[in-house]
Design a protein around this motif. Structure first.
Motif, PDB file in Angstrom:
ATOM      1  N   ASP B 126       5.900   5.592  -1.308  1.00  0.00           N
ATOM      2  CA  ASP B 126       6.197   6.619  -2.313  1.00  0.00           C
ATOM      3  C   ASP B 126       5.057   6.737  -3.326  1.00  0.00           C
ATOM      4  O   ASP B 126       5.174   7.453  -4.316  1.00  0.00           O
ATOM      5  CB  ASP B 126       7.510   6.300  -3.035  1.00  0.00           C
ATOM      6  CG  ASP B 126       7.448   4.971  -3.791  1.00  0.00           C
ATOM      7  OD1 ASP B 126       6.454   4.232  -3.621  1.00  0.00           O
ATOM      8  OD2 ASP B 126       8.394   4.674  -4.555  1.00  0.00           O
ATOM      9  N   GLY B 127       3.993   6.005  -3.092  1.00  0.00           N
ATOM     10  CA  GLY B 127       2.839   6.085  -3.971  1.00  0.00           C
ATOM     11  C   GLY B 127       2.861   5.087  -5.114  1.00  0.00           C
ATOM     12  O   GLY B 127       1.873   4.939  -5.834  1.00  0.00           O
ATOM     13  N   SER B 128       3.957   4.374  -5.309  1.00  0.00           N
ATOM     14  CA  SER B 128       4.029   3.395  -6.404  1.00  0.00           C
ATOM     15  C   SER B 128       3.248   2.140  -6.027  1.00  0.00           C
ATOM     16  O   SER B 128       3.198   1.759  -4.846  1.00  0.00           O
ATOM     17  CB  SER B 128       5.487   3.043  -6.706  1.00  0.00           C
ATOM     18  OG  SER B 128       6.084   2.459  -5.569  1.00  0.00           O
ATOM     19  N   PRO B 129       2.630   1.485  -6.992  1.00  0.00           N
ATOM     20  CA  PRO B 129       1.801   0.317  -6.659  1.00  0.00           C
ATOM     21  C   PRO B 129       2.637  -0.890  -6.246  1.00  0.00           C
ATOM     22  O   PRO B 129       3.777  -1.067  -6.690  1.00  0.00           O
ATOM     23  CB  PRO B 129       1.063   0.033  -7.969  1.00  0.00           C
ATOM     24  CG  PRO B 129       1.907   0.626  -9.032  1.00  0.00           C
ATOM     25  CD  PRO B 129       2.603   1.809  -8.430  1.00  0.00           C
ATOM     26  N   ILE B 130       2.043  -1.695  -5.397  1.00  0.00           N
ATOM     27  CA  ILE B 130       2.654  -2.982  -5.061  1.00  0.00           C
ATOM     28  C   ILE B 130       2.259  -3.945  -6.172  1.00  0.00           C
ATOM     29  O   ILE B 130       1.070  -4.141  -6.431  1.00  0.00           O
ATOM     30  CB  ILE B 130       2.147  -3.501  -3.704  1.00  0.00           C
ATOM     31  CG1 ILE B 130       2.492  -2.509  -2.586  1.00  0.00           C
ATOM     32  CG2 ILE B 130       2.737  -4.879  -3.400  1.00  0.00           C
ATOM     33  CD1 ILE B 130       1.918  -2.867  -1.224  1.00  0.00           C
ATOM     34  N   PRO B 235       1.484   1.216   7.791  1.00  0.00           N
ATOM     35  CA  PRO B 235       0.932   2.516   8.178  1.00  0.00           C
ATOM     36  C   PRO B 235       1.970   3.538   8.637  1.00  0.00           C
ATOM     37  O   PRO B 235       1.688   4.727   8.660  1.00  0.00           O
ATOM     38  CB  PRO B 235      -0.024   2.172   9.321  1.00  0.00           C
ATOM     39  CG  PRO B 235       0.437   0.856   9.832  1.00  0.00           C
ATOM     40  CD  PRO B 235       1.026   0.129   8.680  1.00  0.00           C
ATOM     41  N   PHE B 236       3.139   3.064   8.987  1.00  0.00           N
ATOM     42  CA  PHE B 236       4.186   3.986   9.441  1.00  0.00           C
ATOM     43  C   PHE B 236       5.455   3.742   8.633  1.00  0.00           C
ATOM     44  O   PHE B 236       5.708   2.623   8.170  1.00  0.00           O
ATOM     45  CB  PHE B 236       4.478   3.790  10.934  1.00  0.00           C
ATOM     46  CG  PHE B 236       3.269   4.016  11.799  1.00  0.00           C
ATOM     47  CD1 PHE B 236       2.904   5.293  12.176  1.00  0.00           C
ATOM     48  CD2 PHE B 236       2.484   2.961  12.206  1.00  0.00           C
ATOM     49  CE1 PHE B 236       1.767   5.512  12.951  1.00  0.00           C
ATOM     50  CE2 PHE B 236       1.349   3.157  12.974  1.00  0.00           C
ATOM     51  CZ  PHE B 236       0.977   4.435  13.349  1.00  0.00           C
ATOM     52  N   MET B 237       6.233   4.821   8.462  1.00  0.00           N
ATOM     53  CA  MET B 237       7.473   4.665   7.698  1.00  0.00           C
ATOM     54  C   MET B 237       8.639   5.197   8.532  1.00  0.00           C
ATOM     55  O   MET B 237       8.487   6.148   9.302  1.00  0.00           O
ATOM     56  CB  MET B 237       7.383   5.402   6.373  1.00  0.00           C
ATOM     57  CG  MET B 237       7.065   6.862   6.494  1.00  0.00           C
ATOM     58  SD  MET B 237       6.845   7.565   4.854  1.00  0.00           S
ATOM     59  CE  MET B 237       7.061   9.293   5.206  1.00  0.00           C
ATOM     60  N   PRO B 254       2.052   8.681   4.475  1.00  0.00           N
ATOM     61  CA  PRO B 254       0.980   9.495   3.875  1.00  0.00           C
ATOM     62  C   PRO B 254       0.217   8.766   2.772  1.00  0.00           C
ATOM     63  O   PRO B 254      -0.889   9.171   2.420  1.00  0.00           O
ATOM     64  CB  PRO B 254       1.737  10.705   3.316  1.00  0.00           C
ATOM     65  CG  PRO B 254       3.131  10.232   3.126  1.00  0.00           C
ATOM     66  CD  PRO B 254       3.385   9.204   4.165  1.00  0.00           C
ATOM     67  N   ASN B 255       0.811   7.704   2.246  1.00  0.00           N
ATOM     68  CA  ASN B 255       0.151   6.992   1.145  1.00  0.00           C
ATOM     69  C   ASN B 255      -0.484   5.671   1.577  1.00  0.00           C
ATOM     70  O   ASN B 255      -0.835   4.850   0.731  1.00  0.00           O
ATOM     71  CB  ASN B 255       1.167   6.730   0.024  1.00  0.00           C
ATOM     72  CG  ASN B 255       1.518   8.014  -0.713  1.00  0.00           C
ATOM     73  OD1 ASN B 255       0.635   8.750  -1.144  1.00  0.00           O
ATOM     74  ND2 ASN B 255       2.803   8.309  -0.811  1.00  0.00           N
ATOM     75  N   PHE B 256      -0.597   5.468   2.873  1.00  0.00           N
ATOM     76  CA  PHE B 256      -1.170   4.204   3.344  1.00  0.00           C
ATOM     77  C   PHE B 256      -2.647   4.143   2.946  1.00  0.00           C
ATOM     78  O   PHE B 256      -3.412   5.075   3.198  1.00  0.00           O
ATOM     79  CB  PHE B 256      -1.006   4.081   4.857  1.00  0.00           C
ATOM     80  CG  PHE B 256      -1.426   2.757   5.390  1.00  0.00           C
ATOM     81  CD1 PHE B 256      -0.792   1.593   4.996  1.00  0.00           C
ATOM     82  CD2 PHE B 256      -2.495   2.657   6.272  1.00  0.00           C
ATOM     83  CE1 PHE B 256      -1.193   0.358   5.487  1.00  0.00           C
ATOM     84  CE2 PHE B 256      -2.897   1.429   6.769  1.00  0.00           C
ATOM     85  CZ  PHE B 256      -2.248   0.277   6.365  1.00  0.00           C
ATOM     86  N   TRP B 257      -3.026   3.035   2.356  1.00  0.00           N
ATOM     87  CA  TRP B 257      -4.353   2.972   1.723  1.00  0.00           C
ATOM     88  C   TRP B 257      -5.466   2.427   2.613  1.00  0.00           C
ATOM     89  O   TRP B 257      -6.628   2.466   2.243  1.00  0.00           O
ATOM     90  CB  TRP B 257      -4.267   2.132   0.445  1.00  0.00           C
ATOM     91  CG  TRP B 257      -4.128   0.646   0.680  1.00  0.00           C
ATOM     92  CD1 TRP B 257      -5.131  -0.254   0.667  1.00  0.00           C
ATOM     93  CD2 TRP B 257      -2.941  -0.086   0.948  1.00  0.00           C
ATOM     94  NE1 TRP B 257      -4.645  -1.525   0.917  1.00  0.00           N
ATOM     95  CE2 TRP B 257      -3.290  -1.442   1.090  1.00  0.00           C
ATOM     96  CE3 TRP B 257      -1.585   0.260   1.102  1.00  0.00           C
ATOM     97  CZ2 TRP B 257      -2.360  -2.444   1.372  1.00  0.00           C
ATOM     98  CZ3 TRP B 257      -0.659  -0.729   1.374  1.00  0.00           C
ATOM     99  CH2 TRP B 257      -1.046  -2.065   1.511  1.00  0.00           C
ATOM    100  N   MET B 258      -5.151   1.934   3.798  1.00  0.00           N
ATOM    101  CA  MET B 258      -6.203   1.323   4.630  1.00  0.00           C
ATOM    102  C   MET B 258      -6.832   2.334   5.593  1.00  0.00           C
ATOM    103  O   MET B 258      -7.752   1.984   6.328  1.00  0.00           O
ATOM    104  CB  MET B 258      -5.623   0.165   5.437  1.00  0.00           C
ATOM    105  CG  MET B 258      -5.108  -0.992   4.608  1.00  0.00           C
ATOM    106  SD  MET B 258      -6.399  -1.944   3.811  1.00  0.00           S
ATOM    107  CE  MET B 258      -6.973  -2.970   5.142  1.00  0.00           C
ATOM    108  N   TRP B 552      -2.987   0.899  12.295  1.00  0.00           N
ATOM    109  CA  TRP B 552      -3.444   2.243  11.928  1.00  0.00           C
ATOM    110  C   TRP B 552      -4.630   2.698  12.767  1.00  0.00           C
ATOM    111  O   TRP B 552      -4.929   3.881  12.829  1.00  0.00           O
ATOM    112  CB  TRP B 552      -3.784   2.287  10.437  1.00  0.00           C
ATOM    113  CG  TRP B 552      -4.819   1.283   9.992  1.00  0.00           C
ATOM    114  CD1 TRP B 552      -6.158   1.470   9.900  1.00  0.00           C
ATOM    115  CD2 TRP B 552      -4.589  -0.070   9.578  1.00  0.00           C
ATOM    116  NE1 TRP B 552      -6.781   0.322   9.465  1.00  0.00           N
ATOM    117  CE2 TRP B 552      -5.847  -0.645   9.251  1.00  0.00           C
ATOM    118  CE3 TRP B 552      -3.450  -0.859   9.437  1.00  0.00           C
ATOM    119  CZ2 TRP B 552      -5.995  -1.959   8.802  1.00  0.00           C
ATOM    120  CZ3 TRP B 552      -3.604  -2.172   8.992  1.00  0.00           C
ATOM    121  CH2 TRP B 552      -4.852  -2.700   8.676  1.00  0.00           C
ATOM    122  N   ASN B 553      -5.310   1.757  13.427  1.00  0.00           N
ATOM    123  CA  ASN B 553      -6.450   2.126  14.271  1.00  0.00           C
ATOM    124  C   ASN B 553      -6.072   2.312  15.743  1.00  0.00           C
ATOM    125  O   ASN B 553      -6.932   2.646  16.559  1.00  0.00           O
ATOM    126  CB  ASN B 553      -7.542   1.050  14.176  1.00  0.00           C
ATOM    127  CG  ASN B 553      -8.296   1.138  12.868  1.00  0.00           C
ATOM    128  OD1 ASN B 553      -8.467   2.239  12.328  1.00  0.00           O
ATOM    129  ND2 ASN B 553      -8.704   0.011  12.318  1.00  0.00           N
TER     130      ASN B 553
END
Lengths: 324, 559
Positions: B126-130, B235-237, B254-258, B552-553
């Motif tokens: 959801d875009g919130s930080p861990i 990477p997937f939800m 959509p918010n996965f950072w790697m 993700w790769n």
């Protein structure tokens, strides 16, 4: 009263003179001989018995011997039915499996027959409360699921008994305690025998109920014969035909059950071969090595059909009224 | 029975017999697997369509699943946690450690306090930080007994306050503190130079505390379902879960950072039967599976399907030193020295994967490839049995194997039993499948337990501490309370040495060799981490944590 052939022929209808008098069993045997399928079944059963008895002398290889360099071979001159996934000769294992199947089938059927015929005869001949009580026991026994009972016995009794035998062997060094394979036979298949008798009891009871009012039984009773003599000399011999038929089918059924139990892992355990555990092993690799599944499955199929044909032939032979 | 019917039965029976006989006489399948390979023509890029086709990864889970909580620490669905949860750090398939949620870590001088920094880019879906609060809450929740995490002890034993939580005396571990939003500090009761390596696992992935932890400190019921608005870090939800059918569908986070995942969709379905799974693979209806065992897997699926790096894990037939007759070292010697490890492996896995065992250690630093534990020798085995208190096979009680739970293990056990029969004259051996049977009267009787042991990351001391130290599960349960004080002492000393200290490895090697001299296991096989994926699934590898590395790769090539 004379029973000589001459005297017999004197009272025969015209055209039947010269025929030798024959017994009920001789008639049945003649009818059986005339039934080609039954003869085929009989021959297969005899071959099975011979193989089971002579197994150790006719197996081409030790059924336990492994040769990893020869694993999963298909049929060849050296190994007629090929080899399994440890390089063991499949034919030798099928032959040894015949011993397992035969021991189980005949012992289970014999014990079932003994219990079933005895109780059925007592119920049918006695009638009244004795009959009701035995019928109640029959119904109760028939309600027990065979597979569930085998599993329960396997889990609850087999292990302690095996361990007890192991202890006894170490104390006494008596080889009778060493062969714990007999625990499988005695417990798992013994339990089978204890719950497979009701069909025999029901059948013999029905037979006796219909026979006990026949004229020859009434005559025997009028002559003052004992109940025991009437039961064993007059009623049982005349009511045994269908039971023999049922028993022959029961032999095939017991073999299938033995295979089923071993297939499920609650019967004979590896490395001792049984057709059931061979089928189970073969099923895992049947796509690549179909011979490992086909060999025990075909043999089991042939034996089962042979018992069926033999039973069918016996039915025709022993029940001439129903013979077409 | 009417004669016509009889003739029909005979004809039918003859036909079946003929077909089965023909099948039996057929040549075995060739080594080349019948798997659809992408042909050159097929490998050409597909004609561009107006709407790009969705790229889907179809995964089979080897057992039905009705619980997808990331905090269970086990079960078949846990093999796929890296698809939807980011771990603190992760290992690649070569055993190299990589940052992930944590991008920095350090210890104090005596390795009793560890500090981990959270990557500022690490966010939930959801875009919130861990945050460090999420990490602490996740780890505390993992240790709470009602969460039923199966392996929490592997990671937090030795953390201050862990015992209190696991014994239901507290809800939080006093040794774990969120110093600030990005920093978490862990205080240990004793030095652990490789504690950071323990954290590189997907079995304790940081989850959003506000979703997973209830007011009572316990796990919220089914918080991980998409219907409950779960946010994830991988990477997937998840977008749908039908747990009655054991099916779950995931799409790109959509918010996965790697990095943006290269697959659009991941589907998990349960396929319990191995033959069914093989059929689905061969018909192109499946792409990957977590585990699959059949004796002919390599023949049917090809070597590539089961290829993968060796991992620090081995399967052995452990000998119980507290039961008769394996309480006699000469009997153990006889049982072991009569068996050729290469042949045991050959019996169970004629086409691989894995490798045969020559010592206990594998895939960790310190393995000496030249080390020879023993040379199979029938004469020496017979001499050892003669020198034992039992003198000969006649005096031995029956030998029982347990853990013979699949075809390969059964083949290995049968091979070993036959070697003992021919070499030592041991006739009475029985095999049982399930661990469940290792209960009741079996507790006093079973002497040989097939099981695997090893480590989740490549460290020889951790490997041996979890295998042969007197406090380990295999030593206590499989080897009947194995306790060699010198082995314990060497391992305990090694455990205080830094990860890069050469003494750490040297001490582990000494303990290892001492253990081998006690003859406590019949060698079986070392395990690799098979791909269990079709050739068209590329960039696909797994690590010793049993997870897909960098999902993700992963790419699905046209096929």
């Amino acid at each position: 009263m004379s029973s000589s052939p001459q005297a017999f022929n004197e009272v025969l209808p015209e055209g039947l003179e010269g025929h030798e008098p024959t017994s009920l069993w001789r008639d049945a045997f003649d009818r059986l001989k005339a039934n080609k399928l039954a003869v085929f079944g009989f021959i297969i059963v005899v071959v099975l018995l011979l193989v089971a008895i002579l197994g150790p002398f006719i197996t081409p290889y030790d059924f336990l011997s492994q040769d990893l360099s020869q694993r999963n071979q298909s049929s060849s001159a050296a190994h007629l039915l090929g080899t399994d996934d440890l390089g063991r000769d499949v034919l030798s294992r099928v032959i040894y499996g015949a011993r397992t199947a035969t021991i189980v089938a005949f012992s289970v059927t014999a014990v079932s027959l003994l219990i079933g015929v005895s109780l059925g005869a007592i119920a049918g001949y006695s009638g009244g409360r004795v009959d009701s009580a035995i019928v109640w026991i029959i119904d109760l026994t028939m309600s027990i699921p065979i597979l569930l009972l085998a599993v329960v016995i396997n889990v609850s009794l087999k292990t302690p008994v095996t361990y007890w035998m192991d202890d006894m062997y170490l104390k006494t060094h008596n080889p009778i305690y060493r062969e714990t394979i007999w625990v499988d036979f005695a417990l798992v298949f013994g339990a089978l025998a204890l719950i497979m008798w009701p069909p025999y009891a029901r059948l013999i009871r029905g037979q006796i109920l219909s026979i006990r009012n026949e004229n020859y039984v009434l005559a025997a009773r009028a002559l003052g014969f004992s109940n025991r003599r009437i039961l064993f000399r007059h009623i049982l011999p005349n009511g045994l035909g269908p039971v023999i038929v049922l028993a022959s089918a029961g032999l095939g059924q017991a073999m299938i059950l033995e295979s089923a139990f071993s297939f499920l892992g609650i019967g004979v355990r590896p490395p001792i071969p049984s057709w059931g555990n061979m089928i189970s092993d073969g099923l895992r690799v049947w796509r690549n090595y179909p011979h490992l599944l086909a060999a025990p499955a075909v043999v089991l199929g042939i034996i089962t059909v042979a018992f069926s044909f033999l039973g069918d032939g016996l039915n025709d032979a022993l029940n001439p009224k129903g013979w077409r | 029975m009417e004669r016509k019917n009889k003739i029909r039965i005979i004809a039918l029976f003859a036909l079946v017999t003929l077909l089965l006989s023909l099948a039996a006489c057929a040549q075995p399948a060739t080594e080349e697997p019948e798997i659809e390979q992408p042909s050159e023509e097929q490998a050409e890029p597909a004609e561009p369509s107006e709407e790009e086709e969705e790229v889907e990864l179809r995964i089979a889970v080897g057992a039905r699943f009705d619980d997808l909580s990331p905090l269970r620490g086990g079960g078949h669905s846990a093999f796929w946690l890296s698809m939807w949860w980011a771990s603190p750090m992760y290992y690649d398939s070569d055993g190299q450690l990589h940052p992930y949620v944590f991008n920095e870590w350090e210890a104090n001088d005596d390795f009793t306090v560890w500090t981990f920094k959270i990557d500022p880019k690490a966010v939930f879906s959801d875009g919130s930080p861990i945050t460090a609060g999420d990490v602490k809450a996740t780890w505390d929740l993992s240790a709470v007994p009602t969460t039923k995490h199966q392996r929490v002890g592997l990671f937090f034993t030795g953390v201050e306050g862990y015992d209190a939580v696991i014994n239901s005396e507290a809800m939080q571990m006093s040794g774990i503190a969120a110093v600030d939003d990005n920093t978490i500090e862990v205080t240990l009761t004793a030095p652990d130079p490789v504690f950071y390596k323990r954290m590189a696992t997907n079995l304790i992935p940081p989850v959003k505390a506000s979703q997973a932890v209830g007011p009572d400190g316990k796990e919220v019921f089914e918080w991980w379902r998409p219907e409950n608005g779960v946010v994830v870090s991988g990477p997937f939800m998840p977008v749908s879960m039908d747990l009655d059918k054991s099916e779950a569908v995931f799409v790109k986070n959509p918010n996965f950072w790697m990095g943006e995942p290269k697959i659009d969709k991941v589907t998990l379905i349960a396929v319990e039967d191995a033959q069914t799974a093989i059929t689905l693979f061969q018909s192109g209806e499946l792409d990957a599976m977590n585990e699959i065992f059949t004796p002919t897997l390599v023949e049917e699926m090809g070597e590539e399907f089961v290829s993968g790096p060796m991992i620090p894990r081995g399967h052995q037939f452990w000998l119980d030193g507290s039961k008769e007759p394996t309480n006699d070292i000469n009997v153990r010697k006889a049982l072991i020295m009569s068996v050729d490890p290469d042949m045991v492996f050959e019996a169970a896995f004629p086409n691989g994967p894995g490798q045969s065992v020559t010592q206990l250690l594998v895939a960790v630093e310190g393995v000496d490839p030249e080390y020879v534990w023993y040379v199979p020798d029938a004469g020496a085995a017979q001499d050892a049995l003669a020198a034992s208190s039992y003198e000969n096979a006649e005096n031995l009680p029956k030998l029982y194997f347990v853990g013979i739970s699949q075809a390969s293990h059964e083949l290995a056990a049968q091979y070993i039993a036959e070697v003992w029969r021919q070499t030592l004259g041991i006739e009475e051996v029985e095999m049982k499948a399930a661990f469940d049977e290792y209960s009741g009267p079996d507790q006093d009787r079973v002497q040989i337990f097939r099981d695997d042991a090893g480590a989740r990351f490549p460290d020889p001391v951790v490997y041996l501490m979890g295998t042969i130290h007197s406090s380990s599960g295999p030593a206590q349960r499989k080897m009947g309370g194995y306790n060699n004080p010198e082995v314990d002492r060497l391992l305990e000393e090694a455990a205080t040495k830094g990860a890069d200290d050469p003494d750490r490895i040297a001490l582990a090697q000494q303990a290892h060799e001492l253990f081998l001299e006690d003859y406590m296991f019949v060698p079986y096989y070392f395990q690799n981490m098979p791909r269990y994926a079709m050739p068209w699934v590329t960039n696909w590898s797994k690590n010793s944590d049993w997870q897909v590395v960098e999902p993700w790769n992963v790419v699905i090539e046209p096929h």
